[in-house]
Every structure is written in C-alpha cells, then in structure tokens.
Design a protein around this motif. Sequence first.
Motif, mmCIF file in Angstrom:
data_model
loop_
_atom_site.group_PDB
_atom_site.id
_atom_site.type_symbol
_atom_site.label_atom_id
_atom_site.label_comp_id
_atom_site.label_asym_id
_atom_site.label_seq_id
_atom_site.Cartn_x
_atom_site.Cartn_y
_atom_site.Cartn_z
ATOM 1 N N GLU A 12 0.553 -1.481 0.156
ATOM 2 C CA GLU A 12 0.050 -0.295 0.165
ATOM 3 C C GLU A 12 0.750 1.294 -0.013
ATOM 4 N N GLN A 13 2.076 1.330 0.977
ATOM 5 C CA GLN A 13 2.809 2.109 0.737
ATOM 6 C C GLN A 13 3.983 2.404 -0.064
ATOM 7 N N HIS A 134 -4.216 -9.384 6.298
ATOM 8 C CA HIS A 134 -3.549 -7.667 5.978
ATOM 9 C C HIS A 134 -2.962 -7.785 4.803
ATOM 10 N N ARG A 172 -4.628 -9.483 -1.137
ATOM 11 C CA ARG A 172 -4.454 -7.843 -0.413
ATOM 12 C C ARG A 172 -3.447 -7.237 -1.888
ATOM 13 N N TRP A 176 -2.647 -4.476 -4.560
ATOM 14 C CA TRP A 176 -1.773 -3.238 -4.457
ATOM 15 C C TRP A 176 -1.411 -3.763 -5.759
ATOM 16 N N ASP A 200 -15.740 -2.306 -5.176
ATOM 17 C CA ASP A 200 -15.499 -0.852 -4.887
ATOM 18 C C ASP A 200 -14.102 -1.045 -4.628
ATOM 19 N N TRP A 201 -13.013 -1.765 -5.428
ATOM 20 C CA TRP A 201 -11.295 -2.200 -5.272
ATOM 21 C C TRP A 201 -11.047 -1.559 -6.453
ATOM 22 N N LYS B 195 -16.195 -1.780 2.437
ATOM 23 C CA LYS B 195 -14.509 -1.919 1.532
ATOM 24 C C LYS B 195 -13.159 -1.503 2.757
ATOM 25 N N ALA B 198 -12.362 -4.597 4.870
ATOM 26 C CA ALA B 198 -11.081 -5.985 3.334
ATOM 27 C C ALA B 198 -10.190 -5.873 3.445
ATOM 28 N N LEU B 199 -9.970 -3.683 3.062
ATOM 29 C CA LEU B 199 -8.291 -3.813 2.575
ATOM 30 C C LEU B 199 -7.510 -3.783 3.874
ATOM 31 N N LYS B 200 -7.900 -4.174 4.772
ATOM 32 C CA LYS B 200 -6.950 -3.888 6.229
ATOM 33 C C LYS B 200 -7.112 -4.703 6.558
ATOM 34 N N GLY B 201 -7.658 -5.967 5.829
ATOM 35 C CA GLY B 201 -7.966 -7.187 6.618
ATOM 36 C C GLY B 201 -8.655 -7.337 7.663
ATOM 37 N N LEU B 202 -9.411 -6.692 8.322
ATOM 38 C CA LEU B 202 -9.889 -6.738 9.757
ATOM 39 C C LEU B 202 -10.988 -7.623 9.892
ATOM 40 N N PHE B 271 -5.154 1.096 11.082
ATOM 41 C CA PHE B 271 -5.015 0.103 13.097
ATOM 42 C C PHE B 271 -4.506 0.700 14.139
#
Lengths: 313, 423
Positions: A12-13, A134, A172, A176, A200-201, B195, B198-202, B271
Amino acid sequence: MTFRHRHLLGIEQLSPPEITTILDLAQHYAELNRSADKHAQALQGLTQINMFFENSTRTLASFEVAGLRLGADVMNMPMQASSIKKGETLIDTALTLNAMHPDLLVVRHPHSGAVNLLAEKVACSVLNAGDGRHEHPTQALLDALTIRRKKGRLHRLTVAICGDIAHSRVARSNIWLLGKMESRIRLVGPPTLIPAGAADWGVEVYHDMEKGLKGADVVMMLRLQKERMDGGFIPSEREYYHRYGLDAEKLALAQPDAIVMHPGPMNRGVEIDGTIADDINRSVIQEQVEMGVAVRMAAMDLLAQNLRAARAA
Amino acid sequence: MTLIHFANARLIDPETLSDSAGSLTVRDGIIIARDGAAPASAELVDCGAKCLAPGIVDLGVKVSEPGERHKESFRSAGRAAARGGVTTMITRPDTDPAIDTPEVLEFVARRAASDSIVHVHPMAALTKGRAGREMVEIGFLRDAGAVAFTDCDRVVADNKVFSRALSYAAGLGALVIAHPQDPGLSAGAAATSGKFSALKGLPGVSPMAERMALDRDMALIEMTGARYHADQITSARALPALERAKRNGLDVTAGVGIHHLTLNELDVGDFRTFFKLKPPLRCEDDRLAVVEAVASGLIDVVCSMHTPQDEESKRLPFEEAASGAVGLETLLPAALRLVHGGHMDLPTLWRALSLNPARRLGLDAGRLTEGAPADLVLFDPDAPFVLDRFALASKSKNTPFDGARMEGRVLGTWVAGNRVHGD
C-alpha cells in the motif's frame, strides 16, 4: 535511488517506481543465485532476526537463505513456542529483541496490523512476512517478478486471482501491486470467500470461474485453508474443486500462453489439479519460490542501505 | 440559605427549544426565577453572554468500580464529568463483578455518594452475571435505586429468557436498555464490513446486524409491552425499524454515542486502537443518517458511552485490543461539532444531551424552569482548543480525539447549586 522507506510493511505504501526499483535489484540477485558463488556483502555485519508468530516453513526458509547469502547474522525465533505462551505482550517481546540491536526484523503474525504496531516500537527496519489477512508484501513482489520475467511487463495484463480472497493477505498485497502497475484484476471465487466491499476496489468480481478465466494472461490460485472447508464457507471440498478448482478444461479458457501461479503450499485436487501444477509449460510455481529468495534479498538490501544512511546522518 | 444569580446569560432551554438572553436565580439548589431581578443578597455570576444550559445527563457511563478502579473511580469520573459539563452520570453495570444484586448496587451507591462530585444514578444488569440466562432481582434492585436494567454490550440471545425478563420488567414499569447487535453476525468482528475493513484485513460485521437485532427486540416489545431503550443506533438501515416502532405506539426510545456521530470507519487509519468501539465505527453515510435522526428527534439521546481502558488493553494488535473510548470530558465539545456543522441548533442538541435522558429515566433534570434543580453548565461554544489526552481528569486516557482541534469550553458546572468546576 527511489526507495525511501525504513520498513517494508505493505505494498500500500509503495509507489510504482519503488516497486520497479525492488524488482530490478531482485532480478540482479536472481542471476547471482543461479551462479556458482552465491555470496554478496550487502548485509555484512548486520543482524537479521526472523520472528514468526505463526507456523511457516517456506517463507521462513526463504528469508533465512536470503539473509545468509547477503552475509547477515541470521537468527530464527519460533515465537509460538516462546514467551508469547507465557503471556508476554507483543510490544514487550519487541522491546526485548530491540535491546539486542538487530538491524532487520522479519515478522509474521496472525493478526492484521500487528506488524505495523511492532514497527512503531523498535529502532531497526521491519519487514512484514505476513500479518493476518492484511498484507504479505514480499509474496506480491515475488509474484510480480515472476510475471515480469514471463510476460515482459506488469501493465495491461489481465490477472485472475482465484479462491479464498476473503482470508488472504497474498490476494490483498497482489491487488495493491497489480493495481499500482496498471494491470486489470479479476477476483474469482464463491461469494462467501470474496470480502464485502471488494467490488469497490477497482477490480472485477466473478463468481463463475469459467467467465473469470476467459482471456486471462495470468491465473493466480490461492490456497484454501482446511479449516474453511466443510460447510462453513463452502459446502464441501469436492463441490469446491468442481466449481473453483483449476483443471485443464477451465484453464483452456484463459489465453493460450497464460501462466499458472500458486503461493504454496498447494492442496492438489482441491484448488488445483496436480497435472497442471506440474506442467512446466504453464506452471511457474517453482520459479515463484526461486524469485522469493531474490526479492527478499533485494528488499533487505534496500532497507539496509536506508538504515545505514539514516545512522550515518 | 444560598442564593445565586446568573446574570447576562444566553439561556439554552431544551424544554421550550429556545435560545435567548436572560438570567436565572437559584436558591438552595433550586431554580426560583428566570429573567428576574438580582436579589440583593445573591452571589452574582456574570455569564458574559455565554451559554447557560441544563447539565448533561450522560446515559451509559462506565465507572470501573467495582473491579478495575485503576481504570476509573467514582472520584476521577466525577471530576471528569464536572469538567465536561455532565451533572448526572447514569452508570453501567458491566463491572467486575457485574452489578446484578442489591448488595453490589448498594456498594456502588455508597461509593458514588462519598466520592463523586456529580449526581450518580446506577443501572443494574438485566440477567445474572450478564450471562443471558436468568433475570436479576429486578424488583429489589429497582427499590435499591437502579434506574434501568441492561446487560450493556452483551445481547440476551435466548428469546425466551429475554421475553420473560421484558415481561417481568414491564410489570414493574422498569426500563430495559438493550444493545441491538445480532450476536451471531457480529461474533469476532473488529470493524464494520466494507471496502475499508476488507482492505485492512480486519474481520467485519455488516451494519445489518444492528437492524436484525432491533427488529427482533421490537417484536418482543410488541409482545411484552415493556419500556425499551436501544443504547446505540448507529446505522441508517436500523432507523426505519425505530421509526415504525415509535409510530406504532411502542414505548421505545434510542440513543447514540458521540463517537458514532463525529467519526467514521476511515478514522481507524493504520489500526489505531483508540478508534476501536462497540459497535464499530460506521461509514460516512451511516454517520450522516444518524446525525439527521438526532436532529429530527427520532434518536432521543446522545451520550458519551464513556468506556475507560488502560494503555495495556489498547496497545495490542487491533483485533485483540479492548473496545471503547472515554468521553465524559469530550462529549460537549465533540457534540458542538454538530452545531458548528449546521446539523442542528443548541436547544435541539441539549434536548438529546439532557432533557430526553432525564425524562426517560424519570429524573428531574434537563429543565431551566422555576422549581427545577440547579444542575447547570456554563460554556463558550466557540472557544477553540487542541485536546491533549494526558490533560484529561479521567484515569484512562483512551480518547480518539487526542490532538484534535475542538470548539467549546466548559466555563463552569453547578450540581444542585454548588459549583463543581470553574472559578
């Protein structure tokens, strides 16, 4: 040099030029790894600690080999057998290790965000070797290197990521990375294994695998965890294999030169047919493992350069 | 006899929904005149044209006595309340042990009376040990002073147990407060599904879990005729069910915590565990719908959901970290964001902060008329400041507003005519 981070916590970063920087250096190490003398000096004098709070054989071995080839002192801490059982918190464990002055901390943890938390508390560079659902950045980077070697590029490809997206950090990180490099991403799986909000990704979601594979350049299979089978998320292993397992018939719908990837370890006969996994014309699974070492060498080399520069300043 | 005259005030009256210049005269803790002349012997408080309003009645404060006094005591919570303009704390029974017997309630009442500088009215658990199996001694506990019955964030999942407890409470006219979250759907969740999580995997829970539980509760209220309050309604999809229940004449009200009115799921960022709440923060559309429901009066009560947690229980990976945030001191400035943002006026906000919770619990508070108790807050709604969590009076510093720019300072707080904050 276009890589400015102290830690590698996720894709992501990273910016596209940073991703390219890592892959270019990894390409160089891939060549080194095929030569007779596999040694380099990039991590000479540095200490690398591998802290794995979750079982791993392949990723741990890959990081260990990468560190050894670059001349680091490498120590493995199998954390599930250690102080965590005695009730020590993650942060206390990190502070304890920090006191030993490591330079690179490679961390795998079962909870999303745990590696970010740990990175805030230590003075060294932290590499995320997988945190919960994650991110698993080095896996996405090794996948990207493998694709780039086979397809010559990372943009304008159609990549189908198939299987248990919901519980997958590999998915994930790949979403990215491939999104940043401007490829077209399809997620293929039953609705119970596609996370809410995935549409929505900026990806396309397919519940019908045959439609999802049509015209794909890359077919990326994910492992289905044993504990997700048997009625919880899918009705049965055999129904899953019938609808979402990669066999010759389904693969025939992808591009004729499509490559097949899997992060391992595979469940043959559940998500992938054994003969496809072993087909050297289609499967790049062994090359993924090989590129894993090269990518980890590159990532640790770049982080160590930044660490040394920061300490000199 | 003590006599105080509050002159030159901007009176915020949630009963008449008025906002006007005026004065108040207080004798022995009771408001005796509004807009009258200053009696000669009265102590004079010049309000400097700032807002004078009924003190906040905060429904659902966790004071960690008994069991976890290192997180919050009646003394520290009372001070925090006074600084935040809260003159009455309605305390939660999710302590250790739970407040589920008259004996434990009596202990809490005694501790509150000796240590808290603001009013305290305790609630009691609805089921023993908040375990959802057997009802508590609702009658004895009510006689001992319990103003409502709630298992807090635990849901009584067994419909038979819940319906019997509701029926029994209905017979006594006791108020039952529930946490509408379907326990099956929300098990293991750390965030709202979508969204972001789910992206953060939580692991996420759909906001539909709230509506499902509210629908069930409304069916049981229709069946039993009990008096019911939903502690927190935080999602747009639950609002029609609430509206329908009220229209059908059920004795139902609802609240919402201040954090769900002023923050959304994206605030969790990388987080940040101080933003981990129960229910989890929602998307922006939900937040706006709930703000609108407070403005319209569909949601009756705004509260702090003050939940002290020590640093250790928050310095963990997000899924493992404890839920909840402190709010006694930040409730007022955070709620003023709704006024400054143009969503509602001050009297409407105060209706939800003070008058409505008092009425629902049968307390005499939230009014500025003659004969009402002089529980008052004087505040400057526009005074800006940057919040420093270590400056909070609460023993626990787990606020999501650390470093936030806020507007609204409490200049003085009076409980029964006695000044407990300001000079």
